[in-house]
Design a protein around this motif. Structure first.
Motif, PDB file in Angstrom:
ATOM      1  N   THR A 151       0.832  -1.207   0.000  1.00  0.00           N
ATOM      2  CA  THR A 151       0.000   0.000   0.000  1.00  0.00           C
ATOM      3  C   THR A 151       0.864   1.254   0.000  1.00  0.00           C
ATOM      4  O   THR A 151       0.607   2.210  -0.739  1.00  0.00           O
ATOM      5  CB  THR A 151      -0.930   0.000   1.227  1.00  0.00           C
ATOM      6  N   THR A 152       1.926   1.240   0.814  1.00  0.00           N
ATOM      7  CA  THR A 152       2.851   2.380   0.859  1.00  0.00           C
ATOM      8  C   THR A 152       3.537   2.579  -0.484  1.00  0.00           C
ATOM      9  O   THR A 152       3.679   3.709  -0.971  1.00  0.00           O
ATOM     10  CB  THR A 152       3.900   2.162   1.956  1.00  0.00           C
ATOM     11  N   VAL A 153       3.963   1.470  -1.098  1.00  0.00           N
ATOM     12  CA  VAL A 153       4.628   1.551  -2.407  1.00  0.00           C
ATOM     13  C   VAL A 153       3.682   2.126  -3.455  1.00  0.00           C
ATOM     14  O   VAL A 153       4.069   2.989  -4.260  1.00  0.00           O
ATOM     15  CB  VAL A 153       5.130   0.160  -2.838  1.00  0.00           C
ATOM     16  N   MET A 154       2.427   1.678  -3.459  1.00  0.00           N
ATOM     17  CA  MET A 154       1.466   2.168  -4.447  1.00  0.00           C
ATOM     18  C   MET A 154       1.203   3.661  -4.284  1.00  0.00           C
ATOM     19  O   MET A 154       1.179   4.400  -5.268  1.00  0.00           O
ATOM     20  CB  MET A 154       0.160   1.375  -4.332  1.00  0.00           C
ATOM     21  N   ILE A 155       1.019   4.092  -3.053  1.00  0.00           N
ATOM     22  CA  ILE A 155       0.767   5.516  -2.801  1.00  0.00           C
ATOM     23  C   ILE A 155       1.971   6.347  -3.212  1.00  0.00           C
ATOM     24  O   ILE A 155       1.846   7.401  -3.859  1.00  0.00           O
ATOM     25  CB  ILE A 155       0.425   5.742  -1.319  1.00  0.00           C
ATOM     26  N   THR A 156       3.165   5.859  -2.859  1.00  0.00           N
ATOM     27  CA  THR A 156       4.388   6.594  -3.191  1.00  0.00           C
ATOM     28  C   THR A 156       4.585   6.698  -4.698  1.00  0.00           C
ATOM     29  O   THR A 156       4.897   7.774  -5.228  1.00  0.00           O
ATOM     30  CB  THR A 156       5.605   5.906  -2.555  1.00  0.00           C
ATOM     31  N   LEU A 157       4.399   5.582  -5.405  1.00  0.00           N
ATOM     32  CA  LEU A 157       4.554   5.598  -6.857  1.00  0.00           C
ATOM     33  C   LEU A 157       3.556   6.542  -7.522  1.00  0.00           C
ATOM     34  O   LEU A 157       3.898   7.272  -8.457  1.00  0.00           O
ATOM     35  CB  LEU A 157       4.390   4.185  -7.411  1.00  0.00           C
ATOM     36  N   THR A 158       2.325   6.522  -7.036  1.00  0.00           N
ATOM     37  CA  THR A 158       1.299   7.404  -7.603  1.00  0.00           C
ATOM     38  C   THR A 158       1.666   8.869  -7.402  1.00  0.00           C
ATOM     39  O   THR A 158       1.544   9.694  -8.323  1.00  0.00           O
ATOM     40  CB  THR A 158      -0.067   7.107  -6.977  1.00  0.00           C
TER      41      THR A 158
END
Length: 410
Positions: free
Chosen positions: A290-297
């Motif tokens: 979830t953290t990776v997805m938010i950061t990438l976005t």
């Protein structure tokens, strides 16, 4: 997005070719972001579904603990029966039993069952639970065919003992694996074989009971063996009335400790705590992804903002000239929105290809399930929306450019 005409696309493409590096980098960033996010969402959905699987028992009102004797005069058989009688007599306890392994705990016994004798036939793996005649009530299992164990069916098993009782109860999932072409009702009374040639008869079928190993492909393959164990340590499983778990856990532990000083009572744990500990890695993975997805976005959105801001500053005189020639603020806004939409479109199309490729690799290498097809269009729409929202700020600043800037020389 604002409406646009097809003739606007040509000039936009020509303008993009003059800054190819920026456009290519943003398109690649969108593609990689989509590839990672869509596959991450798929993994999150898969993990969440696994964590929500029903173990088949009354987890909310159950706990267990172990008793290990060390005194020279410690009599396992007498102590086990005395302990169970005392626990069952406590107000608020629905039932209790001795058991050799705990569902979804990570550790237990397994055997292979086969429908024909002989080493040449492959057995079907199953978890083994050694229990007594209180098992259905203690675990809150549903008997859907056949008969339950009777007190006369239960035997005592020594540590070195290798033979098995004459009758067993198995889960519906195990029945379907062993007899795929028959209904579970028709399998009651049939003979199975343990250790290639030792026969056991199916006495009954229960609806559901998970094995101790949550990552096991055949998680609901389980069998109940009617026997109590005379090992160095005994594990007691207790089911309480709703709302009395926290009260009875320490009470049972203290009662057992006080009743016999020649043993150690330890390992007190609720089934809810066991579930949390078992799926701790999955929960950590969900948080990380979830953290990776938010950061990438966010990084992708910031990249789009940066490229759009650069283009606005670089084209200020061009924008002013267009405004002086009669271009409206809406047409300027539409220009930058369309430019970003085209870059994002290239990115999401490439991202769709990368997404499928990564999923194929994960399926073949890690045994994950195939990607849900609808995640790809949802991912494309999401990144299109993120791109349009990210470019909206710089595009609005472009619309504020004064036509007078067209007359400046610098």
């Amino acid at each position: 997005m604002l409406p646009f005409s097809s003739w606007e696309i040509g000039p936009i493409f020509r303008a993009m070719t003059r800054n190819k590096v920026g456009a290519v980098l943003i398109a690649l960033q969108v593609a990689v972001t989509m590839c990672i996010i869509v596959n991450s969402v798929h993994i999150l959905m898969e993990r969440t579904e696994q964590m929500a699987r029903d173990s088949g028992i009354d987890e909310a009102n159950s706990f267990y603990l172990s008793s290990t004797g060390f005194a020279d005069d410690f009599n396992d058989q007498v102590v086990i029966q005395t302990d169970l009688d005392a626990i069952r007599a406590l107000p608020g306890v629905i039932d209790a039993m001795q058991i050799n392994a705990i569902p979804i705990s990570g550790g237990g016994w397994s055997m292979g069952l086969q429908t024909q004798p002989g080493a040449e036939f492959e057995g079907v793996g199953t978890a083994v639970y050694m229990v007594d005649d209180h098992v259905l009530n203690t675990l809150d299992l549903e008997l859907i065919a056949g008969e339950a164990f009777q007190p006369s069916d239960i035997r005592w098993r020594e540590r070195s003992q290798r033979d098995w009782p004459a009758e067993i109860i198995i889960t519906r999932a195990l029945t379907e694996n062993l007899f795929p072409e028959q209904s579970y009702q028709d399998t009651v009374g049939k003979t199975l074989y343990i250790n290639d040639d030792e026969p056991v008869i199916i006495k009954g079928i229960i609806d559901k009971l998970q094995a101790p190993w949550v990552g096991w492909e055949r998680l609901e393959n389980a069998m109940l063996s009617p026997e109590q164990t005379l090992f160095s340590s005994s594990m007691y499983f207790v089911r309480t009335e709703p709302g009395r778990l926290d009260e009875l856990m320490p009470a049972v532990e203290q009662m057992l400790a006080d009743s016999n000083k020649g043993r150690v009572v330890r390992g007190l744990r609720s089934m809810q705590e066991t579930r949390e500990r078992t799926y701790r890695r999955d929960q950590a993975m969900i948080k990380i992804l979830t953290t990776v997805m938010i950061t990438l976005t966010l990084v992708t959105a910031l990249g789009i903002v940066g490229l759009a801001s650069f283009n606005v500053n670089r084209r200020r005189k061009q924008i002013g000239t267009r405004r002086a020639l009669g271009a409206s603020q809406a047409s300027v806004l539409r220009y930058f929105m369309l430019e970003n939409f085209l870059i994002s479109s290239i990115g999401v199309i490439l991202g769709a290809v990368l997404t499928v490729g990564l999923n194929i690799y994960l399926v073949q290498s890690l045994g994950l399930t195939k990607l849900h097809w609808w995640l790809i269009p949802v991912g494309m729409l999401t990144l299109w929306l993120v791109g349009q929202l990210a470019v909206l700020g710089p595009a609005r600043r472009a619309t504020a450019t004064s036509p007078a800037i067209a007359t400046r020389t610098v």
